[in-house]
Scaffold this motif. Structure first.
Motif, PDB file in Angstrom:
ATOM      1  N   TYR A  17      13.232  37.040  33.913  1.00  0.00           N
ATOM      2  CA  TYR A  17      12.116  36.148  34.478  1.00  0.00           C
ATOM      3  C   TYR A  17      11.462  35.265  33.238  1.00  0.00           C
ATOM      4  O   TYR A  17      11.393  34.045  33.227  1.00  0.00           O
ATOM      5  N   THR A  26      14.348  32.632  32.173  1.00  0.00           N
ATOM      6  CA  THR A  26      14.524  31.769  33.103  1.00  0.00           C
ATOM      7  C   THR A  26      13.262  30.789  32.643  1.00  0.00           C
ATOM      8  O   THR A  26      13.585  29.554  33.007  1.00  0.00           O
ATOM      9  N   ILE A  69      12.266  31.398  41.243  1.00  0.00           N
ATOM     10  CA  ILE A  69      12.424  32.707  40.716  1.00  0.00           C
ATOM     11  C   ILE A  69      10.953  33.526  40.654  1.00  0.00           C
ATOM     12  O   ILE A  69      10.653  34.578  40.852  1.00  0.00           O
ATOM     13  N   SER A  70      10.059  32.637  40.738  1.00  0.00           N
ATOM     14  CA  SER A  70       8.626  33.036  40.894  1.00  0.00           C
ATOM     15  C   SER A  70       8.194  33.541  42.084  1.00  0.00           C
ATOM     16  O   SER A  70       7.184  34.354  42.285  1.00  0.00           O
ATOM     17  N   VAL A 124      10.594  37.435  41.671  1.00  0.00           N
ATOM     18  CA  VAL A 124      10.656  38.379  40.469  1.00  0.00           C
ATOM     19  C   VAL A 124       9.051  39.042  40.221  1.00  0.00           C
ATOM     20  O   VAL A 124       8.997  40.243  40.193  1.00  0.00           O
ATOM     21  N   PRO A 125       7.903  38.269  40.396  1.00  0.00           N
ATOM     22  CA  PRO A 125       6.748  38.680  40.102  1.00  0.00           C
ATOM     23  C   PRO A 125       6.223  39.817  40.887  1.00  0.00           C
ATOM     24  O   PRO A 125       5.730  40.863  40.626  1.00  0.00           O
ATOM     25  N   ILE A 184      18.806  35.187  41.358  1.00  0.00           N
ATOM     26  CA  ILE A 184      18.213  35.399  40.062  1.00  0.00           C
ATOM     27  C   ILE A 184      19.203  34.463  39.009  1.00  0.00           C
ATOM     28  O   ILE A 184      18.770  33.837  38.297  1.00  0.00           O
TER      29      ILE A 184
END
Length: 322
Positions: A52, A55, A91-92, A95-96, A296
């Motif tokens: 993360y 990226t 990606i947000s 992944v979080p 990802i």
């Protein structure tokens, strides 16, 4: 009489508990658990954190570079800036939440959270594909029709193309999300670490899932059309490059296309790699591996691909360091 009353009360209690459990499952989904071993959970957390941060950092550097350097205020770099923004969004979305699940040692996601994840991921993924198609058109005009480039790829045209891509992506995301969550789910256990439409369809116990299958077929057709357009466009670009007599000019023309072509190839390969096998309906470590590769990897590698192959971006950082 007393025994009958007790039996009736027990049955009512059992029914109420089952009803309560069913009602609870309607507002919550259970995602794929990463591991039962604490050490592996810690490893997964730091891997996701590293992915993360890399990226976000890479894409933000591209955004800042293009925004600050006036020499990069051209259609090609405008589209690259938009691609970086979409990669940050993609990606947000995933992944979080995955890192939060590991920290809290849980696997649940609310119904509304799942809806939001499906909508946003579909929007960003569709926008990404549409933007890559626009970028192929930009390279085609720049190489095949260089004298008309300023007339065709002017500022208003670029904004209109991006706005149209976002509108189409919004409509696609709305249709897919509505079609998916109009279904009745027989289970709330999703065999994936984020809410994914193909996995949600396997949970359906009503014929309405055919509506979403129809939307997926339509979406796949649109995606295939975009990839076909990109392939035909690059065939025309390569044909135009071969007609250039100067070897130096050929290399210069191809150097502007290689990053985009690499990103498109990466997107295709990861998508094929992820969906080459049908969903099994069971959890496995491969599910996480495949999902990481196609969800990802592209946002992670895109900024590195464009930075390493782009002299203008590298020169900006060199000048800043000097």
């Amino acid at each position: 009489m007393t025994l009958t009353t007790r039996t009736t009360k027990t049955n009512l209690t059992s029914i109420n508990k089952n009803k309560m459990n069913n009602d609870t499952s309607m507002f919550m989904f259970l995602l794929l658990e990463f591991s039962d071993v604490q050490e592996l959970q810690t490893l997964y957390f730091f891997l996701f954190l590293a992915f993360y941060l890399m990226t976000i950092t890479g894409n933000l550097l591209i955004i800042i570079t293009i925004a600050l350097d006036h020499h990069l205020h051209t259609p090609m770099y405008f589209f690259l800036l938009m691609l970086a923004l979409l990669d940050v969004g993609t990606i947000s979305v995933i992944v979080p939440k995955a890192m939060a699940m590991i920290l809290m040692n849980g696997r649940s996601i609310s119904y509304s959270g799942c809806v939001a994840q499906v909508f946003l991921y579909t929007f960003f993924a569709t926008s990404n594909l549409m933007l890559l198609t626009i970028m192929a058109h930009d390279r085609h005009v720049a190489i095949c029709k260089p004298l008309l480039y300023g007339r065709i790829m002017h500022k208003e045209a670029c904004l209109q193309m991006v706005a149209t891509a976002c509108l189409i992506s919004f409509l696609c995301a709305t249709l897919h999300t509505g079609g998916t969550f109009a279904m009745t789910f027989c289970s709330n256990i999703i065999h994936q670490f984020f809410c994914e439409i193909p996995r949600l369809i396997t949970l359906s116990c009503s014929d309405i899932y055919l509506v979403e299958v129809g939307f997926l077929v339509l979406g796949s057709t649109v995606a295939l059309g975009c990839f076909t357009f990109i392939v035909i466009t690059y065939m025309q670009i390569f044909a135009a490059v071969l007609r250039i007599r100067s070897v130096h000019s050929q290399k210069k023309a191809l150097s502007t296309c290689l990053p985009h072509l690499t990103v498109v190839s990466l997107l295709i390969l990861t998508a094929v790699f992820a969906y080459v096998r049908p969903p099994t309906g069971t959890s496995s470590d491969l599910d996480i591996t495949f999902a990481i590769i196609y969800a990802i990897t592209p946002p992670l590698l895109n900024p590195f691909i464009y930075s390493l192959r782009n002299k203008e971006i590298k020169s900006f950082f060199i000048c800043r360091n000097v």
